[in-house]
Design an enzyme around this catalytic site. Structure first.
Site, PDB file in Angstrom:
ATOM      1  N   ALA A 250      84.664 -64.905 -12.666  1.00  0.00           N
ATOM      2  CA  ALA A 250      85.212 -65.335 -11.379  1.00  0.00           C
ATOM      3  C   ALA A 250      85.622 -64.127 -10.542  1.00  0.00           C
ATOM      4  O   ALA A 250      84.983 -63.084 -10.596  1.00  0.00           O
ATOM      5  CB  ALA A 250      86.369 -66.303 -11.600  1.00  0.00           C
ATOM      6  N   SER A 251      86.710 -64.237  -9.800  1.00  0.00           N
ATOM      7  CA  SER A 251      87.063 -63.191  -8.830  1.00  0.00           C
ATOM      8  C   SER A 251      87.533 -61.889  -9.465  1.00  0.00           C
ATOM      9  O   SER A 251      87.634 -60.870  -8.768  1.00  0.00           O
ATOM     10  CB  SER A 251      88.129 -63.722  -7.862  1.00  0.00           C
ATOM     11  OG  SER A 251      87.588 -64.724  -7.035  1.00  0.00           O
ATOM     12  N   ILE A 252      87.819 -61.888 -10.764  1.00  0.00           N
ATOM     13  CA  ILE A 252      88.096 -60.618 -11.442  1.00  0.00           C
ATOM     14  C   ILE A 252      86.894 -59.684 -11.276  1.00  0.00           C
ATOM     15  O   ILE A 252      87.028 -58.467 -11.180  1.00  0.00           O
ATOM     16  CB  ILE A 252      88.364 -60.858 -12.949  1.00  0.00           C
ATOM     17  CG1 ILE A 252      89.515 -61.843 -13.163  1.00  0.00           C
ATOM     18  CG2 ILE A 252      88.625 -59.547 -13.678  1.00  0.00           C
ATOM     19  CD1 ILE A 252      90.864 -61.297 -12.835  1.00  0.00           C
TER      20      ILE A 252
END
Length: 598
Positions: A320-322
């Protein structure tokens, strides 16, 4: 006319006398030869057998090495346990004895008979053959009270592994249980009934932890009862191991995941030492040590939340946004001006397909720092499409993704970095532009383990961008598995953006804001299924979905406090939003660190 014999002058035939004397002499010679055969030719063999009837030898079990936490607290120790064996040559009726053992212990007769048949080929007739590895005190009392009526029974005292912290360290330590046929064949030092490491550090450190058995000699009477003994060889205990894990931090981290499925990693970015490694739900390793029932095993195996799985290293998730932290580094490497802006309207079109930003109405113009702080999807869609999947793949692998970290735990997975060749090989289909778009925000085919994220975040913080092997042992040399291609300035840019994500008013990690330390963070919400949109073009909330349809919640953070650095990564399965679910978990862990490192 009959013939008359003179009895006084009769002489019996001499041949009969010689025959009788010959038979006596032959019999004497046979006895003489047999005596020579028994006393001279095989004298030593029979003397040994005679001694064996009176003198026996038995192994002395060696204590397994201890496992301790960072502060010296015991995590795995040895406690005395009692098992029941039989000495076959002293047993009058094997079948009756096995049936009696089954009655006393409650172990099914077929299990005891199976164990007896397997063990008799490995155990000498005068050595105890272990049939019941663990006896409770009530069973022990019954057996001792009736031992005179059942010759050949022997209560065997052995060290048994015990884990004082139970579930807390199960996925790190693993457990020991009885060696199976394959393990017995592979190691001739093992005997039937010996225990070996099956998972975790108990498996990885088996050769270090397992000691060397001793030897005891004893004299027995005609009933097999021992009345004198001496130690011929002293047993040698296994070596003890001290972990890098902090017991208090492990406890507080585990408390954050109560009732949920997920994991937490706390790592020193300069040394690679792990201060906490938690997976939830967990299991009690002591159950394996004393022997699981079929009911207990089935409950563990069939649990839909998979308590036996070490989520830190064995579960793979979309990052995801990591992932945007990695993509930011790639954009900088490829010469994209970090001040260049992309206008986010909440949507990004590629061909006939529309890709949405998590913020419905968009973020407006965003440069690279702002896109990280606000976690703007559209910025990363645009730049990712500009860069292309080939460069994304190569850069990801240079930063350790798609490869194992080398942590000293079994069954680590390497995750997946997708590529054109991979998709062709896996699905026999060409790569699509839209797949590059979603790869840029950590969705699609990309899969990572939480420990890989911890290693990557650590490489941003240490001096040389080193990808360190996560280290579970205290005071051991650091191991560098690779070097990130990012320059110091590029790493500092990402670290600074993570700090602003915490400090900015609209930063997605602002829940970590504190005056006690310098903190940086990045949240992530990983989709597990295609977005569900209602009639008003609104995305359905996680609480309105079934548990298995809800998003995974990520957060990765670092803190600099009192001259020390800490990296904390958490993943909560089906936890919903990264900020709302994973954020409080990391905040509580960091607060504990602040309180105990002043």
């Amino acid at each position: 006319m009959s013939m008359q014999l003179d009895p006084e002058g009769y002489q019996p035939p001499k041949t009969g006398l010689w025959l009788l004397q010959g038979l006596v002499l032959l019999l004497f010679l046979i006895f003489l030869l047999r005596f020579w055969y028994l006393q001279v030719h095989h004298g030593d063999d029979f003397a040994k057998k005679a001694r064996d009837n009176r003198i026996r030898q038995a192994q002395i079990y060696a204590p397994r090495g201890l496992l301790r936490a960072r502060g010296g607290e015991l995590l795995a120790e040895n406690r005395p346990a009692y098992g029941l064996g039989i000495v076959r040559e002293d047993v009058k009726d094997v079948d009756a004895t096995l049936k009696q053992i089954s009655l006393w212990t409650g172990v099914p007769l077929e299990n005891i008979e199976k164990r007896y048949k397997k063990g008799r080929w490995r155990t000498k007739a005068f050595e105890p053959l272990l049939l019941v590895p663990t006896l409770d005190f009530s069973q022990l009392a019954i057996i001792e009270a009736n031992s005179l009526d059942w010759p050949g029974l022997e209560v065997m005292t052995r060290p048994q592994r015990f884990y004082p912290e139970g579930e807390l360290f199960a996925h790190i330590l693993g457990y020991v249980s009885e060696a199976n046929e394959k393990e017995l064949e592979a190691n001739k030092e093992l005997d039937l009934g010996d225990t070996v490491g099956k998972q975790g550090l108990e498996l990885i450190k088996e050769d270090t932890l397992r000691g060397t058995k001793g030897l005891r000699q004893m004299e027995v009477d005609i009933s097999g009862r021992e009345y004198n003994s001496q130690t011929l060889e002293e047993p040698s205990a296994g070596s003890s191991v001290t972990l890098s894990i902090d017991l208090g931090l492990q406890r507080i981290a585990a408390k954050q995941l109560e009732g949920q499925a997920g994991c937490i990693v706390v790592m020193d970015p300069d040394t690679g030492e792990l201060y906490a490694l938690v997976t939830a739900p967990s299991f009690d390793p002591n159950a394996f040590t004393r022997g699981l029932s079929h009911k207990e095993w089935n409950a563990l195996r069939d649990n839909p939340k998979f308590p036996l799985q070490n989520r830190v290293i064995q579960s793979v998730y979309p990052p995801a946004s990591i992932w945007k932290l990695l993509m930011a580094g790639l954009y900088l490497q490829e010469g994209i001006d970090p001040n260049e802006t992309v206008k986010c309207t909440g949507k990004y079109k590629l061909g006939n397909h529309t890709f949405r930003c998590w913020k419905k109405w968009g973020h407006g113009p965003q440069n690279l720092t702002e896109a990280l702080v606000h976690s703007c999807d559209v910025y990363f869609y645009e730049m990712g499409q500009r860069i292309g999947i080939d460069k994304i793949e190569a850069f990801s692998k240079k930063n350790g993704f798609g490869s194992k970290t080398g942590i000293d735990l079994p069954h680590e997975r390497s995750g997946l970095v997708p590529s054109k060749a991979w998709k062709r090989r896996r699905f026999n289909q060409p790569w699509q532009g839209g797949e590059t778009v979603i790869t840029s925000i950590g969705q699609g085919f990309t899969l990572v383990t939480p420990v890989q994220i911890a290693v990557f975040i650590s490489s941003l913080l240490n001096d040389n961008g080193e990808l360190l092997k996560p280290n579970l042992f205290k005071d051991t040399p650091r191991t560098v598995q690779g070097i990130s291609p990012l320059t110091p300035d590029q790493r500092q840019f990402i670290v600074k953006a993570m700090q602003e994500t915490v400090e900015a008013k609209r930063g997605t990690a602002r829940i970590l804001r504190t005056k006690k330390a310098i903190v940086g963070g990045k949240t992530g919400t990983a989709q597990v299924m295609k977005l569900k949109i209602d009639a008003n073009d609104n995305r359905l909330k996680n609480e309105d979905l079934e548990y298995w349809q809800r998003d995974h919640a990520w957060m990765a953070a670092w803190a600099k406090f009192n001259g020390k650095k800490f990296v904390v990564v958490t993943m909560v399965e089906h936890g919903g939003g990264g900020s709302s679910t994973a954020g409080p978990i990391i905040r509580n862990i960091l607060n504990y660190i602040y309180e105990h490192n002043e």
